[in-house]
Design a protein around this motif. Structure first.
Motif, PDB file in Angstrom:
ATOM      1  N   LYS A 136       0.834  -1.203   0.000  1.00  0.00           N
ATOM      2  CA  LYS A 136       0.000   0.000   0.000  1.00  0.00           C
ATOM      3  C   LYS A 136       0.872   1.258   0.000  1.00  0.00           C
ATOM      4  N   ARG A 137       1.960   1.222   0.777  1.00  0.00           N
ATOM      5  CA  ARG A 137       2.854   2.376   0.818  1.00  0.00           C
ATOM      6  C   ARG A 137       3.528   2.596  -0.531  1.00  0.00           C
ATOM      7  N   ALA A 138       3.937   1.504  -1.163  1.00  0.00           N
ATOM      8  CA  ALA A 138       4.571   1.604  -2.480  1.00  0.00           C
ATOM      9  C   ALA A 138       3.596   2.187  -3.502  1.00  0.00           C
ATOM     10  N   GLN A 139       2.333   1.774  -3.417  1.00  0.00           N
ATOM     11  CA  GLN A 139       1.318   2.290  -4.328  1.00  0.00           C
ATOM     12  C   GLN A 139       1.067   3.774  -4.087  1.00  0.00           C
ATOM     13  N   LEU A 140       1.036   4.168  -2.791  1.00  0.00           N
ATOM     14  CA  LEU A 140       0.840   5.573  -2.437  1.00  0.00           C
ATOM     15  C   LEU A 140       1.997   6.429  -2.950  1.00  0.00           C
ATOM     16  N   GLU A 141       3.214   5.944  -2.765  1.00  0.00           N
ATOM     17  CA  GLU A 141       4.384   6.681  -3.223  1.00  0.00           C
ATOM     18  C   GLU A 141       4.378   6.809  -4.747  1.00  0.00           C
ATOM     19  N   LYS A 142       3.949   5.750  -5.430  1.00  0.00           N
ATOM     20  CA  LYS A 142       3.872   5.778  -6.887  1.00  0.00           C
ATOM     21  C   LYS A 142       2.856   6.808  -7.349  1.00  0.00           C
ATOM     22  N   GLU A 143       1.676   6.814  -6.694  1.00  0.00           N
ATOM     23  CA  GLU A 143       0.641   7.783  -7.049  1.00  0.00           C
ATOM     24  C   GLU A 143       1.076   9.201  -6.734  1.00  0.00           C
ATOM     25  N   ASN A 144       1.796   9.375  -5.613  1.00  0.00           N
ATOM     26  CA  ASN A 144       2.274  10.703  -5.223  1.00  0.00           C
ATOM     27  C   ASN A 144       3.310  11.227  -6.213  1.00  0.00           C
ATOM     28  N   GLU A 145       4.248  10.356  -6.629  1.00  0.00           N
ATOM     29  CA  GLU A 145       5.249  10.749  -7.610  1.00  0.00           C
ATOM     30  C   GLU A 145       4.598  11.131  -8.930  1.00  0.00           C
ATOM     31  N   ASN A 146       3.611  10.365  -9.330  1.00  0.00           N
ATOM     32  CA  ASN A 146       2.898  10.640 -10.577  1.00  0.00           C
ATOM     33  C   ASN A 146       2.142  11.964 -10.496  1.00  0.00           C
ATOM     34  N   PHE A 147       1.500  12.194  -9.345  1.00  0.00           N
ATOM     35  CA  PHE A 147       0.752  13.437  -9.125  1.00  0.00           C
ATOM     36  C   PHE A 147       1.674  14.655  -9.178  1.00  0.00           C
ATOM     37  N   CYS A 148       2.791  14.595  -8.427  1.00  0.00           N
ATOM     38  CA  CYS A 148       3.727  15.713  -8.387  1.00  0.00           C
ATOM     39  C   CYS A 148       4.317  15.993  -9.760  1.00  0.00           C
ATOM     40  N   SER A 149       4.718  14.935 -10.456  1.00  0.00           N
ATOM     41  CA  SER A 149       5.333  15.083 -11.765  1.00  0.00           C
ATOM     42  C   SER A 149       4.365  15.702 -12.776  1.00  0.00           C
ATOM     43  N   LYS A 150       3.148  15.184 -12.837  1.00  0.00           N
ATOM     44  CA  LYS A 150       2.169  15.693 -13.796  1.00  0.00           C
ATOM     45  C   LYS A 150       1.723  17.113 -13.457  1.00  0.00           C
ATOM     46  N   THR A 151       1.580  17.398 -12.152  1.00  0.00           N
ATOM     47  CA  THR A 151       1.166  18.744 -11.741  1.00  0.00           C
ATOM     48  C   THR A 151       2.240  19.760 -12.088  1.00  0.00           C
ATOM     49  N   ALA A 152       3.501  19.420 -11.796  1.00  0.00           N
ATOM     50  CA  ALA A 152       4.607  20.321 -12.124  1.00  0.00           C
ATOM     51  C   ALA A 152       4.678  20.556 -13.628  1.00  0.00           C
ATOM     52  N   GLU A 153       4.449  19.505 -14.396  1.00  0.00           N
ATOM     53  CA  GLU A 153       4.480  19.619 -15.857  1.00  0.00           C
ATOM     54  C   GLU A 153       3.378  20.549 -16.357  1.00  0.00           C
ATOM     55  N   LYS A 154       2.167  20.398 -15.799  1.00  0.00           N
ATOM     56  CA  LYS A 154       1.045  21.246 -16.196  1.00  0.00           C
ATOM     57  C   LYS A 154       1.302  22.710 -15.814  1.00  0.00           C
ATOM     58  N   PHE A 155       1.838  22.909 -14.605  1.00  0.00           N
ATOM     59  CA  PHE A 155       2.130  24.275 -14.145  1.00  0.00           C
ATOM     60  C   PHE A 155       3.177  24.921 -15.040  1.00  0.00           C
ATOM     61  N   ALA A 156       4.199  24.150 -15.421  1.00  0.00           N
ATOM     62  CA  ALA A 156       5.262  24.678 -16.267  1.00  0.00           C
ATOM     63  C   ALA A 156       4.706  25.092 -17.627  1.00  0.00           C
ATOM     64  N   ILE A 157       3.818  24.274 -18.184  1.00  0.00           N
ATOM     65  CA  ILE A 157       3.197  24.593 -19.472  1.00  0.00           C
ATOM     66  C   ILE A 157       2.365  25.860 -19.371  1.00  0.00           C
ATOM     67  N   LEU A 158       1.539  25.940 -18.313  1.00  0.00           N
ATOM     68  CA  LEU A 158       0.695  27.126 -18.122  1.00  0.00           C
ATOM     69  C   LEU A 158       1.538  28.367 -17.868  1.00  0.00           C
ATOM     70  N   SER A 159       2.624  28.208 -17.101  1.00  0.00           N
ATOM     71  CA  SER A 159       3.503  29.340 -16.817  1.00  0.00           C
ATOM     72  C   SER A 159       4.108  29.892 -18.103  1.00  0.00           C
ATOM     73  N   ASN A 160       4.563  28.994 -18.961  1.00  0.00           N
ATOM     74  CA  ASN A 160       5.134  29.417 -20.244  1.00  0.00           C
ATOM     75  C   ASN A 160       4.074  30.069 -21.128  1.00  0.00           C
ATOM     76  N   GLN A 161       2.871  29.519 -21.106  1.00  0.00           N
ATOM     77  CA  GLN A 161       1.791  30.092 -21.904  1.00  0.00           C
ATOM     78  C   GLN A 161       1.414  31.480 -21.405  1.00  0.00           C
ATOM     79  N   LEU A 162       1.379  31.650 -20.075  1.00  0.00           N
ATOM     80  CA  LEU A 162       1.046  32.953 -19.503  1.00  0.00           C
ATOM     81  C   LEU A 162       2.131  33.976 -19.805  1.00  0.00           C
ATOM     82  N   LYS A 163       3.397  33.551 -19.741  1.00  0.00           N
ATOM     83  CA  LYS A 163       4.497  34.461 -20.070  1.00  0.00           C
ATOM     84  C   LYS A 163       4.415  34.885 -21.529  1.00  0.00           C
ATOM     85  N   GLN A 164       4.123  33.928 -22.399  1.00  0.00           N
ATOM     86  CA  GLN A 164       3.989  34.235 -23.820  1.00  0.00           C
ATOM     87  C   GLN A 164       2.807  35.175 -24.051  1.00  0.00           C
ATOM     88  N   LEU A 165       1.698  34.920 -23.352  1.00  0.00           N
ATOM     89  CA  LEU A 165       0.514  35.774 -23.462  1.00  0.00           C
ATOM     90  C   LEU A 165       0.828  37.192 -23.009  1.00  0.00           C
TER      91      LEU A 165
END
Length: 215
Positions: free
Chosen positions: A33-62
């Motif tokens: 269960k802990r391994a699954q939680l850590e996997k989901e947490n890593e996936n969440f952090c990675s995808k969220t950071a990626e989305k924020f980076a994309i939006l940040s670049n789009q806002l800067k360009q805008l």
């Protein structure tokens, strides 16, 4: 299918072995269960950071595109009328219907030279001598608001307000120190901002907010 075990029929060694097996099973379940939680947490952090980076670049360009095009239209307005564009710190562009307004602002960043500490300390001493013994609470307020400012630094806006109040007090020494402190201000850079407003159903201007705190 689980079968109930009669503990009375087990030897001490078998009981210890059964208990160890049960603990091992629980440990394995926890680890999975802990391994699954850590996997989901890593996936969440990675995808969220990626989305924020994309939006940040789009806002800067805008922002860059908005300021660049607004400036072009501003200059073209003057050129169309055969006049030289004026250097301003803020200007707006509105659509023909008058329900959309794009505003561009240029703001200077102000900082104090190293010499400012000399005058800040002199002002602190004057305030302390004038108010500390008379009204300690008032002195603490003055010391906190006028001297420390935001983040432990002297706030230029508070300084401007304080200069007017100090002149009204008529203390020549204090006025002199505030004037010297004002002379210690220098422009450290500038920032560009843009914002967009639209008229709502009540014909009032309303910002189109793109900050999380406003969503």
């Amino acid at each position: 299918m689980n079968t109930a075990i009669n503990l009375d029929t087990l030897t001490e060694h078998q009981l210890v072995a059964a208990l160890a097996k049960k603990q091992q099973e629980r440990k394995l379940i926890y680890q999975n269960k802990r391994a699954q939680l850590e996997k989901e947490n890593e996936n969440f952090c990675s995808k969220t950071a990626e989305k924020f980076a994309i939006l940040s670049n789009q806002l800067k360009q805008l922002k860059d595109e908005t300021i660049r095009e607004a400036n072009r239209l501003y200059k073209e307005m003057y050129n169309l009328n055969g006049r030289q564009p004026k250097d301003v710190k803020s200007f707006s562009r509105k659509n023909k219907e008058g329900n959309i307004m794009v505003t561009v602002d240029y703001q200077e960043r102000i900082e104090f030279t190293e010499e400012a500490n000399v005058h800040i300390n002199a002002i602190k001493d004057i305030f302390k001598n004038k108010f500390a013994n008379r009204n300690k609470g008032l002195y603490n307020i003055l010391d906190g608001l006028l001297i420390k400012g935001n983040k432990g630094e002297y706030d230029p806006k508070l300084l401007a307000k304080a200069r007017k109040q100090v002149k009204d007090m008529g203390d020549e020494k204090l006025i002199e120190e505030f004037e010297k402190l004002s002379d210690c201000q220098r422009v450290s850079g500038s920032s560009k901002y843009c914002r967009v407003k639209t008229r709502d159903e009540n014909n009032k201007w309303k910002d189109i907010n793109i900050q999380f705190s406003s969503l």
